[in-house]
Write a protein that holds these residues in place. Structure first.
Motif, short mmCIF file in Angstrom:
data_model
loop_
_atom_site.label_atom_id
_atom_site.label_comp_id
_atom_site.label_asym_id
_atom_site.label_seq_id
_atom_site.Cartn_x
_atom_site.Cartn_y
_atom_site.Cartn_z
N HIS A 46 0.85 -1.20 0.00
CA HIS A 46 0.00 0.00 0.00
C HIS A 46 0.88 1.23 0.00
CE1 HIS A 46 -3.59 -2.33 0.64
NE2 HIS A 46 -2.92 -3.04 1.54
N GLN A 51 3.33 8.98 -0.02
CA GLN A 51 2.94 8.66 -1.40
C GLN A 51 1.47 8.94 -1.64
OE1 GLN A 51 4.32 4.65 -1.24
NE2 GLN A 51 6.40 5.16 -1.88
N GLY A 71 13.19 8.03 4.26
CA GLY A 71 12.66 6.67 4.20
C GLY A 71 11.15 6.59 4.16
N SER A 72 10.47 7.69 3.86
CA SER A 72 9.01 7.64 3.82
C SER A 72 8.50 7.31 2.41
CB SER A 72 8.42 8.96 4.33
OG SER A 72 8.91 10.04 3.56
N GLY A 73 9.40 7.03 1.50
CA GLY A 73 9.00 6.59 0.16
C GLY A 73 8.82 7.72 -0.84
N LYS A 74 9.43 8.86 -0.59
CA LYS A 74 9.27 10.01 -1.49
C LYS A 74 9.82 9.70 -2.88
CE LYS A 74 11.61 12.81 1.22
NZ LYS A 74 11.91 11.86 2.28
N SER A 75 11.10 9.29 -2.95
CA SER A 75 11.73 9.07 -4.26
C SER A 75 11.01 7.96 -5.02
CB SER A 75 13.20 8.70 -4.10
OG SER A 75 13.84 9.63 -3.28
N PHE A 76 10.65 6.91 -4.31
CA PHE A 76 9.97 5.78 -4.93
C PHE A 76 8.62 6.24 -5.51
CE2 PHE A 76 7.70 1.70 -4.98
CZ PHE A 76 8.69 0.84 -5.43
N GLU A 200 16.35 15.83 -3.19
CA GLU A 200 17.35 16.37 -2.25
C GLU A 200 17.64 17.84 -2.60
OE1 GLU A 200 17.98 14.40 0.18
OE2 GLU A 200 17.50 12.45 -0.67
N TYR A 438 15.56 -7.80 -0.98
CA TYR A 438 14.44 -8.04 -0.09
C TYR A 438 14.31 -9.53 0.11
CZ TYR A 438 13.32 -3.26 -1.14
OH TYR A 438 13.39 -1.91 -1.28
N GLY A 460 19.81 10.05 0.13
CA GLY A 460 18.79 9.28 -0.58
C GLY A 460 19.06 7.79 -0.72
N ASP A 462 19.38 3.91 -0.24
CA ASP A 462 18.49 3.02 0.48
C ASP A 462 19.00 1.59 0.44
OD1 ASP A 462 15.68 2.69 1.64
OD2 ASP A 462 15.74 1.17 0.08
N ARG A 493 19.55 6.79 7.02
CA ARG A 493 19.77 5.59 6.20
C ARG A 493 19.28 4.35 6.93
NH1 ARG A 493 18.71 7.73 2.65
NH2 ARG A 493 18.66 9.62 3.86
N ARG A 496 14.31 2.86 8.35
CA ARG A 496 13.37 3.14 7.27
C ARG A 496 12.24 2.11 7.30
NH1 ARG A 496 16.24 6.57 3.94
NH2 ARG A 496 15.50 6.00 1.90
N PHE A 497 11.07 2.57 7.07
CA PHE A 497 9.88 1.71 7.08
C PHE A 497 9.74 0.87 8.33
CE2 PHE A 497 7.39 2.52 3.60
CZ PHE A 497 8.22 3.19 2.72
#
Ligand SMILES: Nc1ncnc2c1ncn2[C@@H]1O[C@H](COP(=O)(O)OP(=O)(O)OP(=O)(O)O)[C@@H](O)[C@H]1O
Length: 549
Positions: A46, A51, A71-76, A200, A438, A460, A462, A493, A496-497
């Motif tokens: 989700h 996002q 690490g909140s998923g901005k770039s992704f 950034e 993963y 940035g 990860d 770094r 995250r999550f």
């Protein structure tokens, strides 16, 4: 009917962030993009809070300023939004006819090559997953390309690829874009692009706080400001070129919408730390964007300190003081981990105690460094080596000062038996292999790795498996808000999550020897005090590390 920036921003805020029913499709992403993303990243189920807000904002086509935790998923989320955009085709300026040739649709500007390659790998995974489904899916080169100044690779090869096969997304460092633009401007028809993302932004566009003359550091700020005016930095120069029409209209003080009558690409800027002086530069001084035409995507409200959410809630911050051969916890440290529940216990149990990994120094490294004095404090390096051996289950990061030699640090650490490698995302066999890992962590656990890099390379980046960040020689010059931001970005770094992590900063007591107060109490060296002030400003206290009592 087009909606105002405020309407879109407030509509996106009304989406409850904790509802599991929110899907990427419901935010406006095409099913094919989401399907490929889920296949490539099964852990991404989700959208995150960030996002949920940023994807509809970017898809609206308006300018966007995104600021949320590391690490909140901005770039992704930004990449997914760009992948969703329809492919741009060249328009013949004279006839107005759209040509069959594809044009670059979006430009994604990042501060360093490793981040460029990381984003590229994400797109590659999604593209590989997509090519397993419908036939005729475009090749990765037409979806994404990387343009960076790389010592090994001449810019010409990047230029040739751009000419022959302009990608949907060009992921690039500002200097490389500028070099190509100067050499061959027609390859980069900026004004035709749909979107320009600057990730950034606070790192790439330096701004100074507006202070009154009474402020202690006023003169320093003035000097720095004068220098910035003379040398604004390549990202500022680039944005001045891309948004020349907008600037001109701002200077002429015209009230029309910034994109009329000219087309200029949507501008999206993002960072975990956007200070007031930066946003005021963006909205009121640069001429690149205007507040009333920009959707501002803020993270979840911070309750304690302004940055308390950064770096993750389960991150422990430890400070080790290196004084001669002695390494101890900073005086203020208190244990936050219950005795007997230490990470190290877990690590030894998981790894199987007593399985030493042989670490070699290459002949090349030996001939370059053997017998030559090291610029690093050996006691600080040893503290890193000991902590790494006892506490790190698979991957840790050591961040050294900007101008220091990564290769030398790697050599010194390998000589101490640490499996250290230079961070090199472009080369997946080395540091980059830890990206995108993963699930299968066994190979890293069998041979824990210490990735070494300078500060500039951490922005940035990860690594899903990263549990520890070591910081050496952090302080240079005066403390400022930027020093705090820099610490937060490095610390960010890990954690995250919802994952935990530990940040270990080594401060040296020597030339900045500790001072004694009148009552004889030792306050700690200058660096200790600076570190305490950073931790205080982010609402954390130092965690005592039992090995160094
Ligand atoms: N919705 C999601 N669910 C789970 N994991 C996600 C989700 N979105 C992104 N991730 C993963 O989270 C990690 C961090 O994402 P990303 O780098 O985009 O964060 P960021 O906010 O840009 O961080 P930074 O500010 O440090 O650059 C990546 O490994 C990414 O794959």
């Amino acid at each position: 009917m087009s909606r105002s920036a405020e309407e879109i921003a407030s509509a996106s805020k009304q989406i409850p962030s904790d509802l599991p029913a929110i899907t990427f499709e419901s935010l406006g992403l095409r099913q094919s993009v989401v399907k490929a993303m889920h296949a490539a990243f099964p852990n991404v189920q989700h959208p995150t809070d960030a996002q949920t807000r940023l994807i509809p904002a970017v898809l609206s086509g308006m300018d966007v300023l995104v600021t949320d935790d590391t690490g909140s998923g901005k770039s992704f989320g930004l990449l997914l939004s760009l992948l969703n955009e329809p492919r741009l085709r060249y328009r013949n300026k004279e006839t107005g006819l759209v040509r069959e040739n594809l044009s670059i649709t979006s430009l994604f500007i990042v501060p360093h090559r490793d981040l460029a390659y990381q984003l590229y790998h994400w797109v590659q995974c999604i593209s590989d997953a997509a090519s397993n489904t419908p036939p005729g899916t475009p090749s990765i080169a037409s979806i994404a390309q990387v343009l960076v100044r790389d010592g090994k690779m001449h810019l010409d090869s990047g230029l040739a690829a751009l000419r022959s096969n302009p990608p949907h997304i060009l992921i690039a460092t500002p200097q490389a874009v500028m070099d190509v633009y100067r050499q061959e401007p027609e390859t980069l028809p900026f004004v035709d692009f749909s979107t320009v993302v600057v990730d950034e932004i606070d790192y790439l566009v330096e701004t100074m706080p507006h202070k009154s003359e009474e402020t202690t550091y006023w003169k320093t700020i003035q000097k720095r400001q004068a220098k910035l005016t003379r040398h604004p930095g390549v990202t500022k120069e680039l944005l001045d070129i891309i948004y020349a029409q907008r600037k001109k209209m701002c200077e002429e003080n015209r009230q029309e919408l910034v994109n009329e009558p000219y087309h200029t690409p949507q501008l999206v800027v993002s960072s975990a730390s956007v200070r007031k002086h930066l946003s005021s530069h963006l909205f009121y001084e640069s001429g690149w964007m205007r507040k009333k035409d920009t959707i501002i995507v803020h993270g979840s409200p911070k309750t304690v300190a302004p940055h308390s959410g950064l770096g993750g809630k389960d991150v422990k911050h430890s400070v080790l003081v290196v004084s001669g051969a002695k390494v101890t916890n900073i005086e203020e440290a208190t244990p936050t981990t219950p005795e007997g529940d230490h990470d190290a216990t877990k690590k030894l149990a998981e790894n199987g105690e007593g399985q030493p990994v042989v670490v070699n120094v290459s002949a090349e490294q030996r001939s370059a460094y053997e017998g030559k004095p090291s610029p690093f404090n050996p006691n600080a390096l040893e503290a890193v080596a000991v902590t790494f051996a006892l506490d790190v289950p698979s991957v840790a990061l050591l961040v050294i000062r900007p101008e220091a030699s990564v290769q030398r640090a790697v050599y010194d650490l390998r000589s101490m038996g640490v499996n250290a490698v230079a961070l090199d995302v472009a080369n997946m066999e080395r540091g980059g292999a830890h990206l995108l890992n993963y699930g299968d962590t066994s190979k890293f656990k069998a041979n824990p790795t210490l990735l070494v890099c300078t500060r500039a390379m951490t922005r940035g980046i990860d690594f899903p498996e990263l549990t520890h960040v070591f910081i050496m020689e952090f302080f240079q010059g005066k403390m400022s808000g930027q020093t705090v931001d820099e610490y937060l970005h490095i610390a960010g770094r890990v954690g995250r999550f919802g994952r935990g992590g530990r940040v270990i900063t080594l401060v040296e007591r020597g030339s900045v020897a500790g001072t004694d107060t009148k009552d004889g109490r030792r306050t700690g060296g200058k660096e200790d005090a600076k570190m305490m002030s950073i931790l205080k400003s982010i609402g954390c206290s130092p965690d005592r590390f039992e090995y160094f009592d």
